[in-house]
Design a protein around this motif. Structure first.
Motif, PDB file in Angstrom:
ATOM      1  N   ALA A  58      -9.738   5.838   5.134  1.00  8.77           N
ATOM      2  CA  ALA A  58      -9.952   6.977   4.238  1.00  8.77           C
ATOM      3  C   ALA A  58     -10.463   6.511   2.873  1.00  8.77           C
ATOM      4  O   ALA A  58     -11.364   7.129   2.284  1.00  8.77           O
ATOM      5  CB  ALA A  58      -8.667   7.783   4.079  1.00  8.77           C
ATOM      6  N   GLU A  59      -9.896   5.423   2.360  1.00  6.99           N
ATOM      7  CA  GLU A  59     -10.356   4.881   1.079  1.00  6.99           C
ATOM      8  C   GLU A  59     -11.790   4.392   1.186  1.00  6.99           C
ATOM      9  O   GLU A  59     -12.606   4.590   0.270  1.00  6.99           O
ATOM     10  CB  GLU A  59      -9.438   3.740   0.626  1.00  6.99           C
ATOM     11  N   LEU A  60     -12.123   3.778   2.301  1.00  2.40           N
ATOM     12  CA  LEU A  60     -13.476   3.280   2.544  1.00  2.40           C
ATOM     13  C   LEU A  60     -14.471   4.437   2.582  1.00  2.40           C
ATOM     14  O   LEU A  60     -15.545   4.364   1.972  1.00  2.40           O
ATOM     15  CB  LEU A  60     -13.489   2.490   3.856  1.00  2.40           C
ATOM     16  N   VAL A  61     -14.106   5.507   3.265  1.00  6.13           N
ATOM     17  CA  VAL A  61     -14.966   6.697   3.332  1.00  6.13           C
ATOM     18  C   VAL A  61     -15.242   7.220   1.926  1.00  6.13           C
ATOM     19  O   VAL A  61     -16.378   7.548   1.589  1.00  6.13           O
ATOM     20  CB  VAL A  61     -14.324   7.790   4.220  1.00  6.13           C
ATOM     21  N   GLN A  62     -14.201   7.282   1.096  1.00 10.80           N
ATOM     22  CA  GLN A  62     -14.356   7.759  -0.282  1.00 10.80           C
ATOM     23  C   GLN A  62     -15.314   6.883  -1.075  1.00 10.80           C
ATOM     24  O   GLN A  62     -16.177   7.381  -1.789  1.00 10.80           O
ATOM     25  CB  GLN A  62     -12.998   7.787  -0.993  1.00 10.80           C
ATOM     26  N   THR A  70     -18.809   8.424  11.180  1.00 14.00           N
ATOM     27  CA  THR A  70     -19.786   7.336  11.082  1.00 14.00           C
ATOM     28  C   THR A  70     -19.078   6.024  10.752  1.00 14.00           C
ATOM     29  O   THR A  70     -19.340   4.987  11.378  1.00 14.00           O
ATOM     30  CB  THR A  70     -20.840   7.657   9.999  1.00 14.00           C
ATOM     31  N   ILE A  71     -18.178   6.077   9.784  1.00 13.55           N
ATOM     32  CA  ILE A  71     -17.413   4.885   9.391  1.00 13.55           C
ATOM     33  C   ILE A  71     -16.524   4.432  10.550  1.00 13.55           C
ATOM     34  O   ILE A  71     -16.441   3.238  10.842  1.00 13.55           O
ATOM     35  CB  ILE A  71     -16.567   5.175   8.132  1.00 13.55           C
ATOM     36  N   ALA A  72     -15.870   5.380  11.203  1.00 16.07           N
ATOM     37  CA  ALA A  72     -14.959   5.046  12.314  1.00 16.07           C
ATOM     38  C   ALA A  72     -15.705   4.320  13.425  1.00 16.07           C
ATOM     39  O   ALA A  72     -15.222   3.304  13.955  1.00 16.07           O
ATOM     40  CB  ALA A  72     -14.290   6.304  12.841  1.00 16.07           C
ATOM     41  N   LYS A  73     -16.881   4.814  13.772  1.00 11.70           N
ATOM     42  CA  LYS A  73     -17.680   4.188  14.827  1.00 11.70           C
ATOM     43  C   LYS A  73     -18.097   2.772  14.422  1.00 11.70           C
ATOM     44  O   LYS A  73     -18.016   1.830  15.215  1.00 11.70           O
ATOM     45  CB  LYS A  73     -18.910   5.045  15.131  1.00 11.70           C
ATOM     46  N   ALA A  74     -18.543   2.625  13.187  1.00 15.03           N
ATOM     47  CA  ALA A  74     -18.959   1.307  12.699  1.00 15.03           C
ATOM     48  C   ALA A  74     -17.786   0.334  12.698  1.00 15.03           C
ATOM     49  O   ALA A  74     -17.929  -0.824  13.108  1.00 15.03           O
ATOM     50  CB  ALA A  74     -19.554   1.418  11.303  1.00 15.03           C
ATOM     51  N   LEU A  75     -16.618   0.787  12.253  1.00 16.76           N
ATOM     52  CA  LEU A  75     -15.444  -0.091  12.215  1.00 16.76           C
ATOM     53  C   LEU A  75     -15.020  -0.518  13.609  1.00 16.76           C
ATOM     54  O   LEU A  75     -14.645  -1.674  13.825  1.00 16.76           O
ATOM     55  CB  LEU A  75     -14.286   0.594  11.485  1.00 16.76           C
ATOM     56  N   THR A  76     -15.073   0.400  14.551  1.00 16.09           N
ATOM     57  CA  THR A  76     -14.726   0.055  15.939  1.00 16.09           C
ATOM     58  C   THR A  76     -15.667  -1.023  16.469  1.00 16.09           C
ATOM     59  O   THR A  76     -15.231  -2.003  17.070  1.00 16.09           O
ATOM     60  CB  THR A  76     -14.771   1.312  16.833  1.00 16.09           C
ATOM     61  N   ARG A  77     -16.949  -0.849  16.210  1.00 19.52           N
ATOM     62  CA  ARG A  77     -17.947  -1.835  16.646  1.00 19.52           C
ATOM     63  C   ARG A  77     -17.710  -3.182  15.958  1.00 19.52           C
ATOM     64  O   ARG A  77     -17.789  -4.240  16.569  1.00 19.52           O
ATOM     65  CB  ARG A  77     -19.342  -1.307  16.335  1.00 19.52           C
TER      66      ARG A  77
END
Length: 152
Positions: A58-62, A70-77
């Protein structure tokens, strides 16, 4: 015969030139990041997490300003490829903390070097004054577009 590109360039030469420059810049960065094992955009996350270890998604998204999915998908990868690790927050097991792995830390300097090299390549034909002027002009274009609302 007139092409769609010619019509677009004639209808909006600034936008057309901006789109072409953006596409070329993105292409160069994409190749450079691929050499580091990253997809374009992941380098932003790598550098941010490096500077903000144990951050939450959440902090990263902010900070990054991209959509959460988009962030969640990138982090999973990035987790699958060994650049980041997720750990449960010791004070609140519902919270997951993000940290770079050794592999992630190992590419931070290379990412910033590739950004600098791409910047140098992009501005090679400009004087320092012209580069500053271009930044001012592009900022004005961005601000104008962000302030405008589409008329319907």
């Amino acid at each position: 015969m007139t092409t769609g590109r010619q019509i677009a360039a004639g209808s909006g030469p600034v936008g057309y030139a901006l789109a072409h420059a953006t596409r070329a810049h993105r292409s160069v960065l994409q190749r450079r990041m691929a050499q580091l094992g990253l997809h374009l955009g992941q380098e932003l996350l790598i550098v941010d997490i490096h500077h903000n270890p144990d951050t939450t998604q959440a902090e990263l998204v902010q900070r990054i300003g991209l959509e959460q999915p988009t962030i969640a998908k990138a982090l999973t990868r990035m987790e699958r490829t060994g650049f980041i690790q997720r750990t449960a927050d010791p004070g609140d097991r519902r919270v997951t903390r993000l940290r770079l792995t050794e592999r992630g830390e190992a590419v931070v300097a290379a990412v910033t070097a590739e950004w600098a090299e791409t910047e140098a390549q992009a501005t090679a034909g400009l004087t320092d004054a012209e580069a500053r002027q271009l930044i001012r002009l592009l900022t004005t274009v961005r601000d104008s577009l962000e302030q405008s609302t589409p008329s319907r």
